[in-house]
Design a protein around this motif. Structure first.
Motif, PDB file in Angstrom:
ATOM      1  N   ARG A 299       0.895  -1.318  -0.122  1.00  0.00           N
ATOM      2  CA  ARG A 299       0.074  -0.043  -0.196  1.00  0.00           C
ATOM      3  C   ARG A 299       0.796   1.266   0.153  1.00  0.00           C
ATOM      4  O   ARG A 299       0.321   2.436   0.311  1.00  0.00           O
ATOM      5  N   SER A 300       2.159   1.201  -0.535  1.00  0.00           N
ATOM      6  CA  SER A 300       2.967   2.203  -0.469  1.00  0.00           C
ATOM      7  C   SER A 300       2.373   3.208  -1.388  1.00  0.00           C
ATOM      8  O   SER A 300       1.844   2.987  -2.478  1.00  0.00           O
ATOM      9  N   LEU A 301       2.628   4.579  -0.957  1.00  0.00           N
ATOM     10  CA  LEU A 301       2.134   5.736  -1.875  1.00  0.00           C
ATOM     11  C   LEU A 301       2.730   5.965  -3.091  1.00  0.00           C
ATOM     12  O   LEU A 301       2.485   6.437  -4.033  1.00  0.00           O
ATOM     13  N   CYS A 302       3.937   5.364  -3.338  1.00  0.00           N
ATOM     14  CA  CYS A 302       4.839   5.678  -4.482  1.00  0.00           C
ATOM     15  C   CYS A 302       5.564   4.201  -4.675  1.00  0.00           C
ATOM     16  O   CYS A 302       5.728   3.627  -3.619  1.00  0.00           O
ATOM     17  N   PRO A 303       6.259   3.971  -5.819  1.00  0.00           N
ATOM     18  CA  PRO A 303       6.741   2.697  -5.992  1.00  0.00           C
ATOM     19  C   PRO A 303       8.362   2.538  -5.688  1.00  0.00           C
ATOM     20  O   PRO A 303       9.034   1.624  -6.026  1.00  0.00           O
ATOM     21  N   VAL A 304       8.635   3.319  -4.784  1.00  0.00           N
ATOM     22  CA  VAL A 304      10.348   3.291  -4.056  1.00  0.00           C
ATOM     23  C   VAL A 304       9.937   2.873  -2.563  1.00  0.00           C
ATOM     24  O   VAL A 304       9.135   3.572  -1.833  1.00  0.00           O
ATOM     25  N   VAL A 305      10.993   2.452  -2.099  1.00  0.00           N
ATOM     26  CA  VAL A 305      11.230   2.266  -0.485  1.00  0.00           C
ATOM     27  C   VAL A 305      12.663   2.723  -0.272  1.00  0.00           C
ATOM     28  O   VAL A 305      13.846   2.412  -1.050  1.00  0.00           O
ATOM     29  N   HIS A 306      12.565   3.636   0.788  1.00  0.00           N
ATOM     30  CA  HIS A 306      13.770   4.353   1.213  1.00  0.00           C
ATOM     31  C   HIS A 306      14.662   3.364   2.144  1.00  0.00           C
ATOM     32  O   HIS A 306      13.948   2.765   3.041  1.00  0.00           O
TER      33      HIS A 306
ATOM     34  N   TYR B 236      -0.677  17.100   3.130  1.00  0.00           N
ATOM     35  CA  TYR B 236      -0.984  18.103   2.150  1.00  0.00           C
ATOM     36  C   TYR B 236      -1.031  17.225   0.691  1.00  0.00           C
ATOM     37  O   TYR B 236      -1.862  17.727  -0.086  1.00  0.00           O
ATOM     38  N   TRP B 237       0.002  16.493   0.383  1.00  0.00           N
ATOM     39  CA  TRP B 237       0.043  16.060  -1.297  1.00  0.00           C
ATOM     40  C   TRP B 237      -0.968  15.036  -1.177  1.00  0.00           C
ATOM     41  O   TRP B 237      -1.255  14.625  -2.306  1.00  0.00           O
TER      42      TRP B 237
ATOM     43  N   TRP C   8      -3.077  16.724  -9.160  1.00  0.00           N
ATOM     44  CA  TRP C   8      -1.743  16.576  -9.572  1.00  0.00           C
ATOM     45  C   TRP C   8      -1.137  15.111  -9.260  1.00  0.00           C
ATOM     46  O   TRP C   8      -0.200  14.889  -8.602  1.00  0.00           O
ATOM     47  N   PRO C   9      -1.663  14.084  -9.934  1.00  0.00           N
ATOM     48  CA  PRO C   9      -1.271  12.703  -9.602  1.00  0.00           C
ATOM     49  C   PRO C   9       0.084  12.403 -10.005  1.00  0.00           C
ATOM     50  O   PRO C   9       0.527  11.552  -9.055  1.00  0.00           O
ATOM     51  N   PHE C  10       0.725  12.822 -10.865  1.00  0.00           N
ATOM     52  CA  PHE C  10       2.210  12.349 -10.950  1.00  0.00           C
ATOM     53  C   PHE C  10       3.038  13.305 -10.349  1.00  0.00           C
ATOM     54  O   PHE C  10       4.008  12.827  -9.877  1.00  0.00           O
ATOM     55  N   LEU C  11       2.921  14.625 -10.122  1.00  0.00           N
ATOM     56  CA  LEU C  11       3.593  15.365  -9.231  1.00  0.00           C
ATOM     57  C   LEU C  11       3.439  14.782  -7.594  1.00  0.00           C
ATOM     58  O   LEU C  11       4.550  14.878  -6.944  1.00  0.00           O
ATOM     59  N   SER C  12       2.228  14.515  -7.256  1.00  0.00           N
ATOM     60  CA  SER C  12       2.258  14.193  -5.766  1.00  0.00           C
ATOM     61  C   SER C  12       3.026  12.855  -5.705  1.00  0.00           C
ATOM     62  O   SER C  12       3.646  12.562  -4.702  1.00  0.00           O
ATOM     63  N   THR C  13       2.995  11.900  -6.863  1.00  0.00           N
ATOM     64  CA  THR C  13       3.729  10.702  -6.526  1.00  0.00           C
ATOM     65  C   THR C  13       5.451  10.989  -6.682  1.00  0.00           C
ATOM     66  O   THR C  13       5.932  10.409  -5.611  1.00  0.00           O
ATOM     67  N   VAL C  14       5.930  12.237  -7.214  1.00  0.00           N
ATOM     68  CA  VAL C  14       7.173  12.525  -6.826  1.00  0.00           C
ATOM     69  C   VAL C  14       7.545  13.052  -5.502  1.00  0.00           C
ATOM     70  O   VAL C  14       8.192  12.878  -4.992  1.00  0.00           O
ATOM     71  N   ALA C  15       6.307  13.911  -5.081  1.00  0.00           N
ATOM     72  CA  ALA C  15       6.568  14.274  -3.807  1.00  0.00           C
ATOM     73  C   ALA C  15       6.475  13.385  -2.641  1.00  0.00           C
ATOM     74  O   ALA C  15       7.142  13.385  -1.757  1.00  0.00           O
ATOM     75  N   PHE C  16       5.558  12.298  -2.811  1.00  0.00           N
ATOM     76  CA  PHE C  16       5.469  11.134  -1.913  1.00  0.00           C
ATOM     77  C   PHE C  16       7.070  10.663  -1.850  1.00  0.00           C
ATOM     78  O   PHE C  16       7.396  10.051  -0.692  1.00  0.00           O
TER      79      PHE C  16
ATOM     80  N   TYR D 151       9.914  12.123  -2.090  1.00  0.00           N
ATOM     81  CA  TYR D 151      10.705  12.911  -1.152  1.00  0.00           C
ATOM     82  C   TYR D 151      10.409  12.789   0.369  1.00  0.00           C
ATOM     83  O   TYR D 151      11.188  12.831   0.961  1.00  0.00           O
ATOM     84  N   PHE D 152       9.158  13.074   0.577  1.00  0.00           N
ATOM     85  CA  PHE D 152       8.686  13.150   1.954  1.00  0.00           C
ATOM     86  C   PHE D 152       8.541  11.996   2.675  1.00  0.00           C
ATOM     87  O   PHE D 152       8.321  11.890   3.854  1.00  0.00           O
ATOM     88  N   SER D 153       8.716  10.843   2.252  1.00  0.00           N
ATOM     89  CA  SER D 153       8.615   9.435   2.810  1.00  0.00           C
ATOM     90  C   SER D 153       9.994   8.945   3.165  1.00  0.00           C
ATOM     91  O   SER D 153      10.119   8.006   3.707  1.00  0.00           O
ATOM     92  N   CYS D 154      11.010   9.649   2.739  1.00  0.00           N
ATOM     93  CA  CYS D 154      12.381   9.676   3.062  1.00  0.00           C
ATOM     94  C   CYS D 154      12.945  10.265   4.279  1.00  0.00           C
ATOM     95  O   CYS D 154      12.675  11.678   4.319  1.00  0.00           O
ATOM     96  N   PRO D 155      13.568   9.837   5.344  1.00  0.00           N
ATOM     97  CA  PRO D 155      13.933  10.494   6.527  1.00  0.00           C
ATOM     98  C   PRO D 155      15.476  11.127   6.082  1.00  0.00           C
ATOM     99  O   PRO D 155      15.980  10.672   5.253  1.00  0.00           O
ATOM    100  N   PRO D 156      15.830  12.392   6.692  1.00  0.00           N
ATOM    101  CA  PRO D 156      16.912  12.893   6.412  1.00  0.00           C
ATOM    102  C   PRO D 156      18.022  12.785   7.231  1.00  0.00           C
ATOM    103  O   PRO D 156      19.062  13.039   7.032  1.00  0.00           O
ATOM    104  N   ALA D 157      17.863  11.830   8.189  1.00  0.00           N
ATOM    105  CA  ALA D 157      18.827  11.160   8.990  1.00  0.00           C
ATOM    106  C   ALA D 157      18.362   9.984   9.580  1.00  0.00           C
ATOM    107  O   ALA D 157      17.443   9.475   9.940  1.00  0.00           O
ATOM    108  N   PRO D 158      19.506   8.837   9.828  1.00  0.00           N
ATOM    109  CA  PRO D 158      19.199   7.939  10.473  1.00  0.00           C
ATOM    110  C   PRO D 158      18.596   8.278  11.870  1.00  0.00           C
ATOM    111  O   PRO D 158      19.125   8.777  12.512  1.00  0.00           O
TER     112      PRO D 158
END
Length: 519
Positions: free
Chosen positions: A73-80, A443-444, A451-459, A461-468
C-alpha cells in the motif's frame, strides 16, 4: 521501534490537530499483549532454546505479514533505506539497514519503517556485507512487489560506493557533520581563549568528581530537594562533557543554586561568577545546534525541512551577537564572541554543509514542501533565479518520468507541457500557512487527484528521512551484542516487535489473494 505513524484519514481534506494546532502524530509502541506474545518483557531477548526458535519463527511470520501488507500500500513505487553502523571497537561494529515508506492503509495515511537487516561487520568487510545484505533485501521484499530502492540516507563512509547506481541517490545526513563541526570549534576556541579553556577544565574536573564519588549524586539530590527543584529535574543524571557538552552545561544551569551550594562543600571544585556567565552564553549558542540536530533526527522529519533548519540555525547564531553586546563582563563577552564568530564561520564555510545546501535533492524537496515553497530563494546561494529554473526543469523531468511509468501512451510531444502544467498549478496553489505544522505528506495526499504524477514525486521525497533515526530499541539487544550472543533473526524480530499485533490482525482479516506471506 514505532512501525507505523498514522497521520490522517486518507480520504479527508481537513487536517486533524492537537491542542497546539499541529497535526496529530501518534507513534505506537509495543503493547503489554505484545510482550506476553513475545514470551518476555519488552527490552529482553528470547532464550536461544528449541522452544524459543519455534516462537521466533511464529513472530517472524506475523511481522513479515504485516510489513508485506503495508508495503503493498506504498504511496509511491520506491522504498527508502537508512544505513547506520554502531561501533563496538576500533574496527568492528553492527550495521542496521532500515526501510522507510509511506502507505495508505484502510484510508489512513501512515509513515512506516521496519528493520530489514542487522549484522556484525568489520571495517575491512563493510562494503562486501552491505552489498550482500542489500541484494537480499531487494530480492525478498522489493522485487516481488515491483518496488525499487529509493534514497539511501547514511552517515557511514563507504555506503555511497556500494549503493551508487542502485538507488535514486545517496543522502549524507547533516547531523553528523554538525556534531563534528561543534567538536572542532570547541577544541579550537578552548586553545585560543584562556577563559573558555579554564571553564572546560573545570567542567571536566566536576564530571570526573561525580563519576568517581559514589555519594556525590545523592548529596546533590539532597541539595536540589532543599532548593525546591521540580521532580523532573531530580531524576536527571549528570551528562559527561565527552557525551554532550551542551547537556552538561544545561544540567548545571538548571540547578545553579543547588550546585553552587554543593561546590561550597567541595572547595577543590569551583565555578566563578564569570564562568557561570560563560556557561549561560555558551548554552544559548549551543542550543540552536542541538535543536537543529534533534529536529532533523525526529521520526517524522523530512527532506524538505533540512535547508530551512540550516538557515534557521545560522540566523539564530547571528542573533546572539546582539545579546553579547549587553554583557557587562568584557572578558566574558570577548570569549563568547570569539566562540560565536568561529561557530558561524564554520557553519557558513563547512564543505559538507555547503554540499548539502547545493544538493538539488534537498533543494527540490524544499520547493515541494508547501510551507517552505515560497521561501526557497533565501535558502539558495549564488544565482537564485537560475537555480530556481533548474529546480523546475528537474521536477518537470521527474513528472514526465512518472507519466511514462504509468503508461507509454503519454509519450507525446506535449508531455513536457502537461508536466509543466501540474508543476505550475502547484506553485500557484494558495496554501494556508496556519497549517504550517502539518506533515507535507498530508498536503500532497489531499492534492493527489489534482496533480497525480507530481504528488507521486512528492511522496518519494517526503517518505524519506533526512537522518538515521536513533533507535531506543537498540538498547533491547545491547546485552546480546556485548556478550557475543547476537543472533540476527532474534535481533531483527526484537527491533520489529511493534509489527506483531498488526501482523496478527492482517492474518485474521486479510482478503488478499494470489500472494503468500514472505518468509
Amino acid at each position: 521501534m514505532h512501525s507505523r505513524a498514522p497521520l490522517l484519514s486518507a480520504s479527508s481534506t481537513e487536517s486533524q490537530h492537537g491542542s497546539d494546532g499541529g497535526p496529530i502524530m501518534h507513534y505506537t509502541s509495543a503493547s503489554a499483549s505484545n510482550a506476553v506474545f513475545l514470551g518476555h518483557q519488552s527490552g529482553q531477548i528470547l532464550p536461544t532454546s528449541e522452544n524459543a526458535s519455534a516462537a521466533e519463527l511464529g513472530l517472524e511470520y506475523y511481522i513479515n505479514r504485516a510489513i508485506e501488507h503495508d508495503l503493498k500500500r506504498s504511496l509511491c513505487p520506491v522504498v527508502h533505506f537508512t544505513i547506520d553502523v554502531r561501533a563496538t571497537g576500533p574496527n568492528t561494529g553492527y550495521m542496521f539497514i532500515m526501510a522507510h515508506w509511506a502507505a495508505d492503509c484502510d484510508g489512513v495515511l501512515h509513515r512506516c519503517r521496519a528493520m530489514m537487516a542487522m549484522c556484525e561487520v568489520e571495517q575491512s568487510n563493510l562494503t562486501e556485507i552491505l552489498s550482500h545484505k542489500l541484494r537480499e533485501v531487494k530480492d525478498k521484499w522489493l522485487r516481488p512487489l515491483q518496488l525499487e530502492v529509493g534514497y539511501v540516507t547514511t552517515a557511514t563512509k563507504g555506503v555511497e560506493m556500494v549503493v551508487a547506481g542502485a538507488c535514486l541517490g545517496c543522502i549524507f545526513s547533516p547531523t553528523h557533520y554538525i556534531y563534528l563541526l561543534l567538536k572542532g570549534v570547541m577544541e579550537k576556541v578552548k586553545n585560543e581563549d584562556v577563559h573558555i579553556g579554564q571553564l572546560f577544565q573545570a567542567l571536566c574536573k566536576i564530571s570526573i568528581h561525580f563519576e568517581q564519588s559514589p555519594g556525590a549524586h545523592d548529596r546533590l539530590l539532597e541539595m536540589q530537594l532543599l532548593c525546591g527543584l521540580p521532580q523532573e529535574l531530580l531524576k536527571e543524571k549528570m551528562p559527561t562533557p565527552s557525551n554532550n557538552l551542551f547537556l552538561l552545561m544545561h544540567f548545571l544551569l538548571a540547578r545553579q543554586n543547588a550546585f553552587s551550594a554543593y561546590l561550597m562543600e567541595n572547595p577543590e571544585l569551583n565555578l566563578t561568577c564569570q564562568q557561570w556567565r560563560l556557561l549561560h552564553h555558551l548554552t544559548c549558542l549551543l542550543k540552536p545546534c542541538e535543536d537543529t540536530i534533534t529536529t532533523i533526527r525526529r521520526e517524522h522529519a523530512n527532506l524538505g525541512q533540512v535547508l530551512h533548519e540550516l538557515w534557521l540555525l545560522e540566523s539564530t547564531i547571528k542573533g546572539c551577537f546582539q545579546q553579547l553586546q549587553e554583557e557587562a563582563d568584557a572578558a566574558a563577552a570577548a570569549a563568547v564572541t570569539l566562540f560565536a564568530t568561529e561557530l558561524l564561520q564554520s557553519l557558513e564555510g563547512h564543505s559538507i554543509l555547503a554540499v548539502v545546501r547545493e544538493n538539488i535533492l534537498y533543494q527540490t524537496a524544499t520547493l515541494l514542501h508547501p510551507y517552505f515553497r515560497d521561501h526557497i530563494c533565501k535558502y539558495l546561494k549564488g544565482d537564485v533565479h537560475l537555480q530556481r529554473w533548474q529546480l523546475k526543469k528537474q521536477l518537470t523531468q521527474q513528472i514526465e518520468k512518472e507519466y511514462l511509468n504509468f503508461s507509454s501512451a503519454y509519450a507525446t510531444s506535449s508531455l513536457t507541457e502537461v508536466a509543466s502544467q501540474e508543476l505550475e498549478s502547484y506553485l500557484q496553489d494558495n496554501i494556508d500557512l496556519a497549517l504550517s505544522h502539518m506533515d507535507p505528506l498530508v498536503y500532497w495526499n489531499t492534492r493527489k487527484h489534482m496533480w497525480p504524477f507530481l504528488s507521486t514525486v512528492a511522496f518519494q521525497y517526503f517518505s524519506c528521512p533526512p537522518a538515521p533515526v536513533f533507535l531506543d530499541e537498540v538498547l533491547a539487544i545491547e546485552e546480546c551484542i556485548i556478550s557475543g550472543r547476537f543472533q540476527e533473526s532474534i535481533a531483527v524480530n526484537t527491533m520489529n516487535r511493534d509489527w506483531i499485533s498488526e501482523g496478527i490482525r492482517v492474518s485474521n482479516t486479510s482478503t488478499d489473494t494470489g500472494s503468500q506471506p514472505m518468509a
